[in-house]
Scaffold this motif. Structure first.
Motif, short mmCIF file in Angstrom:
data_model
loop_
_atom_site.label_atom_id
_atom_site.label_comp_id
_atom_site.label_asym_id
_atom_site.label_seq_id
_atom_site.Cartn_x
_atom_site.Cartn_y
_atom_site.Cartn_z
N ARG A 107 26.81 -4.59 -25.82
CA ARG A 107 27.27 -3.96 -24.59
C ARG A 107 27.97 -5.03 -23.77
O ARG A 107 27.41 -6.09 -23.48
N LEU A 108 29.21 -4.75 -23.43
CA LEU A 108 30.00 -5.70 -22.63
C LEU A 108 29.55 -5.65 -21.18
O LEU A 108 28.86 -4.72 -20.76
N GLU A 109 29.95 -6.64 -20.40
CA GLU A 109 29.60 -6.67 -18.98
C GLU A 109 30.08 -5.43 -18.25
O GLU A 109 29.47 -4.99 -17.28
N SER A 110 31.16 -4.84 -18.74
CA SER A 110 31.70 -3.63 -18.13
C SER A 110 30.84 -2.41 -18.43
O SER A 110 31.06 -1.34 -17.86
N GLY A 111 29.87 -2.57 -19.34
CA GLY A 111 29.02 -1.45 -19.73
C GLY A 111 29.49 -0.76 -20.99
O GLY A 111 28.80 0.08 -21.55
N ARG A 112 30.68 -1.09 -21.46
CA ARG A 112 31.24 -0.50 -22.67
C ARG A 112 30.51 -1.02 -23.90
O ARG A 112 30.24 -2.21 -24.02
N LEU A 113 30.21 -0.11 -24.82
CA LEU A 113 29.55 -0.47 -26.07
C LEU A 113 30.60 -0.71 -27.14
O LEU A 113 31.51 0.09 -27.31
N ILE A 114 30.46 -1.83 -27.85
CA ILE A 114 31.35 -2.12 -28.97
C ILE A 114 30.51 -2.38 -30.20
O ILE A 114 29.32 -2.67 -30.11
N ALA A 115 31.15 -2.26 -31.36
CA ALA A 115 30.48 -2.55 -32.62
C ALA A 115 31.26 -3.62 -33.36
O ALA A 115 32.48 -3.54 -33.48
N LEU A 116 30.55 -4.62 -33.84
CA LEU A 116 31.16 -5.70 -34.59
C LEU A 116 30.64 -5.65 -36.02
O LEU A 116 29.52 -5.21 -36.27
N CYS A 117 31.45 -6.10 -36.94
CA CYS A 117 31.00 -6.16 -38.33
C CYS A 117 29.82 -7.13 -38.41
O CYS A 117 29.90 -8.25 -37.93
N GLY A 118 28.75 -6.67 -39.03
CA GLY A 118 27.56 -7.49 -39.17
C GLY A 118 27.78 -8.73 -40.02
O GLY A 118 27.07 -9.72 -39.89
N THR A 119 28.78 -8.69 -40.90
CA THR A 119 29.08 -9.85 -41.74
C THR A 119 30.28 -10.62 -41.24
O THR A 119 30.66 -11.62 -41.83
N ASN A 120 30.91 -10.13 -40.16
CA ASN A 120 32.12 -10.75 -39.60
C ASN A 120 33.17 -10.94 -40.69
O ASN A 120 33.73 -12.02 -40.87
N CYS A 121 33.42 -9.87 -41.43
CA CYS A 121 34.27 -9.93 -42.63
C CYS A 121 35.69 -10.39 -42.37
O CYS A 121 36.33 -10.93 -43.27
N THR A 122 36.20 -10.20 -41.18
CA THR A 122 37.58 -10.60 -40.90
C THR A 122 37.68 -11.74 -39.87
O THR A 122 38.78 -12.11 -39.48
N ASN A 123 36.55 -12.25 -39.44
CA ASN A 123 36.52 -13.38 -38.49
C ASN A 123 37.31 -13.14 -37.22
O ASN A 123 37.93 -14.06 -36.69
N ASP A 124 37.29 -11.90 -36.71
CA ASP A 124 38.10 -11.65 -35.52
C ASP A 124 37.36 -10.93 -34.39
O ASP A 124 37.94 -10.70 -33.34
N ARG A 125 36.13 -10.53 -34.59
CA ARG A 125 35.31 -9.87 -33.58
C ARG A 125 35.98 -8.63 -32.97
O ARG A 125 35.80 -8.32 -31.81
N ARG A 126 36.77 -7.91 -33.77
CA ARG A 126 37.39 -6.67 -33.29
C ARG A 126 36.33 -5.59 -33.17
O ARG A 126 35.37 -5.55 -33.93
#
Length: 160
Positions: A107-126
């Motif tokens: 959860r970002l400071e703005s309150g928005r929920l994001i999902a990141l790849c658990g393995t960070n497969c692309t190394n970009d935190r999209r």
């Protein structure tokens, strides 16, 4: 890594047997089983589900054939018909669109929920939820030939 690429290229039956793509009949049976576990049956709903799955499965190709995209697009269509679909979230686990790995949520400071790849497969935190939303929306719009002015926004999807 080679096994992950192979799974992405040839997915089979996530909702029904642990992979990423299920047949139309398997998805319909899974839907009925999940809905029935709530102690409900609804022939009108099941008729709409069968028709919606038929159209969605005819439209999918490649990556958007994954069960999660079809499931979320199905929920969107059923919601459009006025059915309660929130329970459907309990029966699907969103996966990383790049590697099909599990997602971790922040959860970002703005309150928005994001999902990141658990393995960070692309190394970009999209935000993978944003990618999933866009694919679901694209599938939904293509399937039902909705004018862009009538299409929901990716942020307005009922389950995501």
């Amino acid at each position: 890594m080679a096994d992950g690429r192979r799974a992405k290229q040839q997915p089979e039956g996530e909702l029904t047997n642990g992979s990423l793509r299920s047949s139309k009949a398997a998805m319909f049976n899974y839907f009925r089983r999940c809905h029935g576990s709530r102690g409900e049956t609804d022939s009108k709903l099941y008729s709409k589900v069968a028709l919606a799955l038929n159209r969605l499965k005819r439209t999918t190709n490649g990556h958007d054939e994954w069960d999660m995209y079809v499931w979320f697009a199905l929920a969107e269509r059923l919601d459009w018909f006025g059915f309660d679909v929130r329970w459907m979230n309990d029966h699907i686990e969103p996966r990383c669109p790049q590697c099909a790995g599990r997602l971790k949520y922040e959860r970002l400071e703005s309150g928005r929920l994001i999902a990141l790849c658990g393995t960070n497969c692309t190394n970009d935190r999209r935000d993978r939820l944003a990618e999933i939303r866009e694919t679901v929306l694209s599938l939904y719009v293509r399937t039902y030939a909705i004018d862009s002015s009538e299409a929901p926004s990716a942020d307005d999807l009922v389950l995501l």
